[in-house]
Scaffold this motif. Structure first.
Motif, PDB file in Angstrom:
ATOM      1  N   GLY A   1      75.689 -18.940 -30.101  1.00 26.27           N
ATOM      2  CA  GLY A   1      75.063 -18.546 -28.842  1.00 26.27           C
ATOM      3  C   GLY A   1      75.564 -17.202 -28.343  1.00 26.27           C
ATOM      4  N   LEU A   2      74.734 -16.549 -27.559  1.00 24.77           N
ATOM      5  CA  LEU A   2      75.055 -15.255 -26.970  1.00 24.77           C
ATOM      6  C   LEU A   2      75.623 -15.480 -25.577  1.00 24.77           C
ATOM      7  CD1 LEU A   2      74.773 -12.160 -27.467  1.00 24.77           C
ATOM      8  CD2 LEU A   2      72.524 -12.315 -26.369  1.00 24.77           C
ATOM      9  N   ARG A   3      76.876 -15.074 -25.359  1.00 23.48           N
ATOM     10  CA  ARG A   3      77.550 -15.299 -24.081  1.00 23.48           C
ATOM     11  C   ARG A   3      77.388 -14.089 -23.161  1.00 23.48           C
ATOM     12  NH1 ARG A   3      83.493 -18.055 -25.022  1.00 23.48           N
ATOM     13  NH2 ARG A   3      82.760 -20.019 -25.971  1.00 23.48           N
ATOM     14  N   LEU A   4      77.088 -14.356 -21.888  1.00 22.18           N
ATOM     15  CA  LEU A   4      77.040 -13.293 -20.881  1.00 22.18           C
ATOM     16  C   LEU A   4      77.578 -13.831 -19.564  1.00 22.18           C
ATOM     17  CD1 LEU A   4      73.517 -11.689 -21.522  1.00 22.18           C
ATOM     18  CD2 LEU A   4      75.731 -10.833 -22.306  1.00 22.18           C
ATOM     19  N   THR A   5      78.237 -12.960 -18.798  1.00 20.87           N
ATOM     20  CA  THR A   5      78.691 -13.317 -17.460  1.00 20.87           C
ATOM     21  C   THR A   5      77.654 -12.883 -16.446  1.00 20.87           C
ATOM     22  OG1 THR A   5      79.783 -11.202 -17.093  1.00 20.87           O
ATOM     23  CG2 THR A   5      81.093 -12.927 -18.176  1.00 20.87           C
ATOM     24  N   SER A   6      77.828 -13.362 -15.225  1.00 16.28           N
ATOM     25  CA  SER A   6      76.905 -12.977 -14.157  1.00 16.28           C
ATOM     26  C   SER A   6      76.925 -11.476 -13.916  1.00 16.28           C
ATOM     27  CB  SER A   6      77.257 -13.726 -12.871  1.00 16.28           C
ATOM     28  OG  SER A   6      78.605 -13.473 -12.513  1.00 16.28           O
ATOM     29  N   CYS A   7      78.106 -10.858 -13.990  1.00 19.15           N
ATOM     30  CA  CYS A   7      78.206  -9.418 -13.725  1.00 19.15           C
ATOM     31  C   CYS A   7      77.563  -8.588 -14.831  1.00 19.15           C
ATOM     32  CB  CYS A   7      79.670  -9.013 -13.538  1.00 19.15           C
ATOM     33  SG  CYS A   7      80.373  -9.610 -11.981  1.00 19.15           S
ATOM     34  N   VAL A   8      77.696  -9.023 -16.081  1.00 15.64           N
ATOM     35  CA  VAL A   8      77.022  -8.323 -17.171  1.00 15.64           C
ATOM     36  C   VAL A   8      75.503  -8.471 -17.028  1.00 15.64           C
ATOM     37  CG1 VAL A   8      76.640  -8.292 -19.667  1.00 15.64           C
ATOM     38  CG2 VAL A   8      78.959  -8.457 -18.762  1.00 15.64           C
ATOM     39  N   LEU A   9      75.046  -9.669 -16.679  1.00 13.52           N
ATOM     40  CA  LEU A   9      73.613  -9.862 -16.444  1.00 13.52           C
ATOM     41  C   LEU A   9      73.121  -8.982 -15.293  1.00 13.52           C
ATOM     42  CD1 LEU A   9      73.419 -13.718 -16.922  1.00 13.52           C
ATOM     43  CD2 LEU A   9      72.028 -12.056 -18.170  1.00 13.52           C
ATOM     44  N   ALA A  10      73.906  -8.879 -14.234  1.00 10.97           N
ATOM     45  CA  ALA A  10      73.534  -8.012 -13.118  1.00 10.97           C
ATOM     46  C   ALA A  10      73.367  -6.573 -13.594  1.00 10.97           C
ATOM     47  CB  ALA A  10      74.569  -8.106 -12.007  1.00 10.97           C
ATOM     48  N   ASP A  11      74.309  -6.109 -14.422  1.00  4.62           N
ATOM     49  CA  ASP A  11      74.212  -4.745 -14.943  1.00  4.62           C
ATOM     50  C   ASP A  11      72.989  -4.576 -15.846  1.00  4.62           C
ATOM     51  OD1 ASP A  11      76.386  -3.635 -13.650  1.00  4.62           O
ATOM     52  OD2 ASP A  11      77.801  -4.065 -15.279  1.00  4.62           O
ATOM     53  N   ILE A  12      72.663  -5.614 -16.639  1.00  6.64           N
ATOM     54  CA  ILE A  12      71.478  -5.531 -17.508  1.00  6.64           C
ATOM     55  C   ILE A  12      70.204  -5.425 -16.678  1.00  6.64           C
ATOM     56  CG2 ILE A  12      70.051  -6.850 -19.137  1.00  6.64           C
ATOM     57  CD1 ILE A  12      72.681  -7.922 -20.357  1.00  6.64           C
TER      58      ILE A  12
END
Length: 609
Positions: A407-418
């Motif tokens: 699976g591809l892991r992402l945090t809320s802050c990385v998602l916000a930046d995306i």
């Protein structure tokens, strides 16, 4: 062949047309024809007379004729298909769609132009519609819908790819509907739908073609000549692809967003995604519901009606319950639910533009009424009830072909930046730091999709991003409709979002988790408040979706009084090791006072119960 003047497949005339054909010597041709009155018989005999009158006289034209000795009978299209498929070296006739559906082999006919082709080849070149166009231009098909159509024949019309045997299906109408009350307006709406783009497209499902534009204009002229009673209300349409807030929930509206469970289930039966076990289960369920409807509904006169509107997420759940009620209730009931989204469901529940009289009998949404709406409505003396009844996980999904196997892991802050376009490529250092086994192409762009119009899913994921990473996602970017960063792309509805993600590699978007997994999308593993990385499937297996609601109730975030203001309710980023961080509650919006609604109020109570 049908007159029995040619009786074997190796006849010189057949071999001359098919030089590579080598049938057994003297192999008999077994000829089948329809019995009883058949429009297909009328069609092929009309063609044979039009194209070869010297061999097929007018006396042999009709839906029932005297066939030559040595031919065999077949009853109905099914009987004809079975006869042809059941024995080698047979020949017969059937409507083309039926024949191809049953896997039969088609004769390549020579048309008036001299072209040899099958009906499939003709249709691909516009040859079926061409027959109607030619007939209209030649005056064979009247341009006046009130004229005598008895001489109309689309057989052996000119044109390079024109198919020589084409039938038209007609509606027969009486122009004067002035004595028919509301029935006349309903008839007009029915015909209007048949002639609409949706109606004409639906014909292809049954292996027919819609009429060409010039012939459609004749039909629309007929529609315009229907005379309705003075003061009658004409029906309008709300398409499945657009929403008419308020007006779509009014009377005399045919809405593509209002469905029955039976119709939904039949659509699923026909879906390419359904496997055999799905088909059998759904077929049995539809059959059961249909039997109940035909045998269990009271005929004691009249019915009680109940109409709701709102979020699309639980719409299939509502439709199934409503189908069961309509089958099992006595006295008879009629219940509808229009899936138009949470925001429209709220608007129609509040009814602010018509003195706070609701458009619907109940609303539904995945977001509570906001504080201003709640205060506004209660200020009019309305006791508002929020009835939570289901929880739904929302999540982010991607289409990254070389994502890590776990699976591809992402945090809320990385998602916000995306989603803010501060991170624009999949090989960004922050993404790679979270996924050490991930090796995307260098500089591979991230294509970001977001929902348009009011979306409870947008409200859910933006609330989560703000709750989990307020430094990157401020409160001004929270809501069902927000201003998205430049360089992001629009998707309409859950279906549009799913299609966008699945249709292009290296995309990312968001959707309710069940929908995403049903459509085979790949889910991002999110980090929750506890620090656990997991998908919504893993969280649900550990009770993490229900845990969000339990935590909210214990913390006082979710009121225990259903008449309270629910506007601050949020199940986003709740504590707990396996708690899923983006959970929506689906609500029913009810007015406590049902004293003026007669039997409808009791039906509403039973529905909620």
């Amino acid at each position: 062949i049908f007159n029995r003047d040619i009786t074997t497949w190796d006849d010189d005339e057949i071999l001359a047309l098919n030089p590579d054909f080598s049938p057994p010597s003297g192999q008999p041709i077994k000829v089948y024809h329809r019995v009883f009155g058949s429009s297909t018989t009328a069609g092929i005999t009309t063609y044979l007379h039009a194209a070869c009158p010297s061999k097929w006289p007018e006396s042999q034209v009709g839906s029932t004729i005297d066939w030559a000795d040595g031919t065999f009978e077949a009853q109905g299209s099914g009987g004809m298909s079975a006869a042809i498929s059941g024995e080698e070296y047979t020949i017969g006739y059937i409507d083309s769609g039926h024949g191809h559906d049953d896997g039969l082999f088609e004769i390549a006919l020579q048309n008036d132009f001299g072209t040899y082709q099958t009906s499939i080849e003709a249709s691909a070149n516009g040859g079926v519609k061409a027959a109607a166009d030619e007939a209209l231009q030649l005056g064979v098909l009247p341009s006046d819908p009130t004229a005598d159509f008895s001489a109309v024949s689309l057989h052996n019309m000119p044109g390079e790819f024109t198919w020589p045997i084409v039938a038209i299906s007609y509606l027969y109408l009486r122009a004067d509907q002035t004595e028919n009350g509301e029935k006349g307006a309903l008839l007009k709406a029915f015909v209007e739908y048949v002639l609409s783009d949706d109606g004409q497209e639906l014909l292809t499902k049954y292996n027919f073609e819609g009429v060409p534009a010039d012939v459609l204009a004749v039909s629309m002229d007929a529609l315009s000549r229907l005379e309705l009673p003075d003061g009658s209300t004409e029906w309008t349409f709300e398409s499945a692809d657009s929403t008419d807030p308020g007006t779509g929930q009014q009377d005399y509206v045919i809405s593509g967003k209002r469905r029955s469970y039976d119709e939904y289930a039949i659509t699923e039966l026909e879906s390419e995604k359904a496997d055999v076990s799905d088909l059998e289960a759904l077929e049995a369920e539809v059959a059961s519901l249909s039997f109940q409807l035909s045998s269990g509904v009271s005929t004691s006169g009249g019915f009680i009606a109940l109409h709701g509107s709102g979020t699309t997420n639980p719409s299939k759940f509502y439709w199934e319950i409503m189908s069961l009620f309509e089958a099992q209730a006595k006295p008879s009931v009629k219940m509808t639910y229009r899936a138009v989204g949470s925001s429209t469901g709220q608007l129609e529940f509040i009814g602010a533009d018509q003195d706070y009289a609701a458009y619907n009998d109940f609303g539904s949404g995945d977001i509570p009424l906001d504080s201003d709406e709640y205060t506004e409505l209660t200020g009019q003396g309305v006791t508002v009830l929020h009835v939570p009844f289901s929880l739904g996980a929302m999540s982010f999904f991607h289409n990254v072909p070389d994502a890590p196997s776990d699976g591809l892991r992402l945090t809320s802050c990385v998602l916000a930046d995306i989603f803010n376009r501060d991170i624009t490529t999949w090989d960004d250092d922050e993404i790679l730091a979270l996924n050490p086994d991930f090796s995307p192409p260098s500089g591979q762009p991230i294509k970001v999709y977001h929902r348009v119009f009011g979306s409870s899913t947008t409200a859910g994921i933006t609330t989560y991003l703000h709750a989990a990473c307020p430094s990157k996602w401020p409160e001004s970017q929270v809501g069902s409709t927000i201003d998205w960063a430049d360089g992001t792309f629009e998707a309409q509805g859950s279906g549009g979002m799913s299609a966008a993600i699945s249709g292009e590699e290296y995309t990312i978007g968001y959707i309710d988790s069940g929908h995403g997994h049903d459509d085979g999308l790949f889910e991002i593993a999110l980090q929750n408040d506890f620090g656990t990385y997991q998908t919504s499937i893993e969280a649900s297996a550990n009770g993490g979706v229900k845990a969000a609601a339990d935590e909210a109730l214990q913390l006082g975030v979710l009121p225990s009084d259903p008449t309270a203001d629910f506007s601050a309710v949020s199940l986003h980023n709740m504590p707990g090791e396996f708690t899923w961080p983006i959970v929506a509650i689906s609500y029913l919006y009810l007015r406590a006072d049902q004293t003026e609604n007669g039997e409808k109020g009791a039906l509403l109570k039973a529905f909620v119960e």
